[in-house]
Design an enzyme around this catalytic site. Structure first.
Site, PDB file in Angstrom:
ATOM      1  CD  GLU A   1      -3.919   4.395  11.705  1.00  0.00           C
ATOM      2  OE1 GLU A   1      -3.369   3.613  12.437  1.00  0.00           O
ATOM      3  OE2 GLU A   1      -4.212   4.794  11.034  1.00  0.00           O
TER       4      GLU A   1
ATOM      5  CD  GLU B   1      -2.481  -3.554   9.353  1.00  0.00           C
ATOM      6  OE1 GLU B   1      -3.576  -3.227   9.294  1.00  0.00           O
ATOM      7  OE2 GLU B   1      -1.546  -2.597   9.666  1.00  0.00           O
TER       8      GLU B   1
ATOM      9  CB  CYS C   1       8.745   6.655 -11.816  1.00  0.00           C
ATOM     10  SG  CYS C   1       7.265   8.031 -11.633  1.00  0.00           S
TER      11      CYS C   1
ATOM     12  CD1 TRP D   1       2.760  -2.291  13.247  1.00  0.00           C
ATOM     13  CD2 TRP D   1       4.283  -1.517  13.494  1.00  0.00           C
ATOM     14  NE1 TRP D   1       2.473  -0.965  13.956  1.00  0.00           N
ATOM     15  CE2 TRP D   1       3.653  -0.672  14.383  1.00  0.00           C
ATOM     16  CE3 TRP D   1       5.829  -0.733  14.012  1.00  0.00           C
ATOM     17  CZ2 TRP D   1       3.344   0.392  15.064  1.00  0.00           C
ATOM     18  CZ3 TRP D   1       5.906   0.583  14.618  1.00  0.00           C
ATOM     19  CH2 TRP D   1       4.681   0.723  15.239  1.00  0.00           C
TER      20      TRP D   1
ATOM     21  CE1 TYR E   1      -2.006 -14.429  14.819  1.00  0.00           C
ATOM     22  CE2 TYR E   1       0.055 -13.708  13.606  1.00  0.00           C
ATOM     23  CZ  TYR E   1      -0.983 -14.487  13.999  1.00  0.00           C
ATOM     24  OH  TYR E   1      -1.291 -15.459  13.454  1.00  0.00           O
ATOM     25  CG  HIS E   2      -1.957  -3.309  15.115  1.00  0.00           C
ATOM     26  ND1 HIS E   2      -3.248  -3.347  16.008  1.00  0.00           N
ATOM     27  CD2 HIS E   2      -1.417  -2.556  14.632  1.00  0.00           C
ATOM     28  CE1 HIS E   2      -2.576  -1.673  16.162  1.00  0.00           C
ATOM     29  NE2 HIS E   2      -1.388  -1.246  15.386  1.00  0.00           N
TER      30      HIS E   2
ATOM     31  CD  GLU F   1       0.160   5.470   9.444  1.00  0.00           C
ATOM     32  OE1 GLU F   1       0.717   4.564   8.469  1.00  0.00           O
ATOM     33  OE2 GLU F   1       0.777   6.214  10.215  1.00  0.00           O
TER      34      GLU F   1
ATOM     35  CB  CYS G   1       8.754  11.267 -10.317  1.00  0.00           C
ATOM     36  SG  CYS G   1       7.580  10.974  -9.278  1.00  0.00           S
TER      37      CYS G   1
ATOM     38  NE  ARG H   1      -0.253   0.204   4.852  1.00  0.00           N
ATOM     39  CZ  ARG H   1      -0.957   0.078   6.523  1.00  0.00           C
ATOM     40  NH1 ARG H   1      -2.284   0.260   6.107  1.00  0.00           N
ATOM     41  NH2 ARG H   1      -0.056   0.450   6.945  1.00  0.00           N
TER      42      ARG H   1
END
Ligand code: GLA
Ligand code: ZN
Length: 681
Positions: free
Chosen positions: A312, A360, A157, A320, A362-363, A150, A160, A111
């Site tokens: 958050e 996620e 590239c 993580w 185990y978050h 975020e 850019c 992502r």
């Protein structure tokens, strides 16, 4: 107030109903109500669901989610969902795929990796946001817009690269100007055509994988960072403008990365464009309390003291980190109030329900895999929910009065890190944190500011390692000091301008007159090497000597008073701490990186001289802050230790807003306990 629809500290967080079936949605709402949750952040990673192809949009599921929440008294923080392009887009329009620092074109996956300059990305992101704005911007459930998530992707590239050239043309006007600013005669880099300019990455100016920041040309890399931060900001602004037009009354934000000082984006510059700063606060088990405090003060500093959002935090553990410790009983509450104590007007979690699959799972979450409310975490969340409701709107919009400003400046950070030499041990955020800690330990309120901030609000401005002195800054600091302010800076300051070109004629360049010194050489010490700061005459509160490390400036006084000298090496006897009277004020120079004790005493000394009082005298491990509103003072007292702590409150009587308890003369604070007290007459 963020929204008068919900005049209290928002409580809730990221909610991903798209990962669950309808029967679970019903259960979610029941549990949210039990937990006192009144806001859910929805639609964060849903682009693929909302838009299955170029021309089709499906918002039916989102309509239902929002309705169901709203009918149950839960508002939404509505995300635009542009943080992850759909797979079909990547396959059909590869220009959305970014190119990494090593020159590799990404494939679909993960992502936060869309090229910010991709025409495809821009076209479809804007059109998605248009549709959302049309559909929801007047929906009564919507409290605030949450753009993307975020944000940040450093792309190398070809698109850019072309955009970078355009950006440079705008900045410099001519190639002569650019060649001069970048000092391109060095290593034969003179550019004769804009198209010869290449993005600085591992294939061009950065050649060392182990030190990816080190570049042959700081000027080029600095400009790339400015350009990239602006490119990502432009994508934020694309959305902002659409949403603003649709309804000027709904505030708009985007959540900043957990590190607070996330290096690629100049958050001071960004913060001018958000209606309220929003942050993802992820301390780990061993993050010092003062580090979190620093980050929170920075969030407040981004918009000159305005309250901000905790968008958050985890109710318990992360997934993580290398070792994802549980937040111990009471710690989630303690850290939530730490944020409020430093200016947050929301307490929100990632995530409300724990995913069943993918990275996620185990978050931590408010609702754990077991699915019911009989868990430690849920109980703690529900308890806090009750408390926050009972606080009502009392604290909203209250502010923190600080007389000390500590400068943290992104471009300065970039400049230091991109330079080769003088020492790998020099870590700008750590240096700023060291100075911050000295005030934190003394319970002195501090604002984190940047070089563009208004210094006149402060008695004392501290600028650790002010390596880069941008145009106009020296004069601004001189004016602050001439008018009676105290300014403190350190080794390796005043070295370069905004293009990382050295200010010739002796360090600290443009700060030389103000500081009354000339730095002739800079020695870098090995990790185990130390020098000594030997205090010349007794300054009240100071010991006679301290250790220092990392860098040692070898300097001569040009009028400054020498307060301490080096104790060792061939530069023994040279000044290490100086103070220069300038107009009505004074400017201090600390020529090396001192042990914490020295900085604590320096902070105490300077505050005493300026009449800056601690919020309260408190034992170590007890954090104290003060928020103010309409003449009411709210003192936050947080015990971060595992022991009862005693606070001598002298002749005062205080009342705790959370428990109703009254304290006279002394306050005993159990481990992990929080009091928010006001004076009781
Ligand atoms: C970030 C993201 C969230 C989630 C959390 C996990 O803050 O914004 O989507 O991945 O991390 O800690
Ligand atoms: Zn790109």
């Amino acid at each position: 107030m963020i929204s008068n629809k919900l005049p209290k500290i928002f409580y809730g967080g990221d909610y991903n109903p798209e990962q669950w079936s309808r029967d679970i949605w019903n259960e979610d709402v029941r549990l949210f109500k039990l937990a006192g949750i009144d806001v859910a952040t929805v639609n964060v990673f849903t682009w693929a669901l909302n838009q299955p192809d170029e021309n089709t949009y499906n918002f039916g599921w989102l309509d239902e989610v929002i309705e169901q929440l709203y009918n149950n008294g839960i508002y939404v923080c509505l995300a635009t969902g542009t943080a992850n392009h759909p797979a079909w887009m990547a396959t059909r329009y590869p220009d959305v795929l970014s190119v990494d620092f090593e020159g590799r074109k990404r494939k679909f996956g993960f992502r936060h990796n869309s090229c910010p300059n991709s025409p495809t990305y821009q076209k479809y992101a804007k059109s998605l946001v248009e549709k959302l704005a049309e559909r929801y911007s007047h929906h009564p459930a919507v409290l605030i817009w949450h753009v993307n998530n975020e944000m940040g992707c450093q792309c190398y590239c070809d698109t850019c690269e072309k955009e970078f050239r355009k950006w440079l043309k705008k900045q410099y006007g001519s190639l002569e100007e650019l060649n001069r600013a970048w000092n391109t005669r060095f290593w034969g880099h003179t550019f004769y055509d804009w198209d010869e300019i290449i993005l600085p990455n591992l294939l061009s100016e950065h050649l060392d994988r182990n030190h990816p920041d080190k570049t042959a040309f700081q000027g080029i890399t600095l400009d790339y960072h400015r350009f990239n931060s602006d490119s990502v900001l432009d994508r934020y602004l694309d959305e902002y403008e659409i949403l603003r037009r649709a309804n000027p009354n709904i505030p708009i934000t985007t959540n900043y990365h957990g590190h607070a000082n996330y290096k690629p984006l100049d958050y001071f510059k960004w913060s001018k464009k958000v209606d309220i700063v929003a942050w993802d606060n992820y301390p780990s088990f061993d993050t010092p309390v003062s580090t979190t405090a620093f980050r929170l003060d920075m969030m407040r500093g981004f918009k000159d003291g305005d309250p901000f959002m905790i968008m958050e935090q985890t109710p318990s553990q992360q997934n993580w980190q290398p070792y994802n410790s549980l937040k111990r009983p009471g710690v989630m509450r303690l850290w939530s109030y730490q944020a409020v104590a430093r200016g947050a007007d929301t307490v929100m979690f990632f995530q409300l329900r724990r995913s069943a699959g993918a990275c996620e799972k185990y978050h931590g979450a408010v609702i754990e895999h077991v699915g019911h409310e009989h868990t430690r975490v849920f109980n703690e969340v529900a308890e806090l929910g009750k408390e926050l409701s009972s606080l009502g709107d009392q604290l909203l919009d209250s502010r923190i009065d600080a007389k000390v400003g500590i400068i943290f400046d992104w471009e300065n950070w970039w400049g230091i890190d991109f330079s080769s030499g003088p020492s790998d041990l020099l870590d700008y955020p750590e240096q700023v944190q060291n100075y911050y800690n000295a005030f934190f330990e003394n319970n002195i309120q501090v604002d984190i500011i940047n070089t563009n901030s208004d210094f006149s609000r402060y008695e004392l401005v501290v600028a650790p390692v002010l390596y880069m002195v941008k145009t106009g800054l020296a004069a601004k600091i001189e004016e602050f000091v001439a008018n009676g302010g105290t300014f403190v800076t350190t080794f390796f300051s005043g070295i370069v301008n905004e293009h990382d070109l050295v200010t010739l004629g002796g360090y600290p360049g443009e700060l030389r007159k103000l500081l009354g010194i000339w730095v002739e050489e800079i020695d870098a010490l090995f990790p185990e090497q130390k020098n000594r700061i030997v205090v010349k005459e007794k300054i009240a509160g100071f010991k006679s000597e301290y250790s220092c490390e990392i860098l040692c400036d070898l300097l001569h006084s040009e009028g400054a008073e020498v307060l301490a000298e080096y104790g060792d090496d061939f530069y023994k006897g040279m000044p290490v701490v100086t103070r220069n009277k300038f107009g009505e004020g004074e400017a201090w120079y600390i020529a090396s990186s001192p042990e914490p004790k020295f900085l604590q005493e320096l902070a105490r000394h300077l505050c005493k001289e300026k009449g800056i009082e601690p919020v309260m005298e408190a034992p170590s491990g007890v954090e104290v802050t003060r928020r103010e509103k309409d003449g009411r003072l709210f003192m936050f007292i947080l015990n971060h230790t595992n022991l009862n702590q005693n606070l001598d409150i002298k002749e005062k009587t205080y009342k705790d807003l959370l428990s109703g308890a009254i304290f006279e003369r002394e306050m005993i604070i159990p481990p992990n306990e929080v009091y928010i007290v006001v004076e009781a007459k």
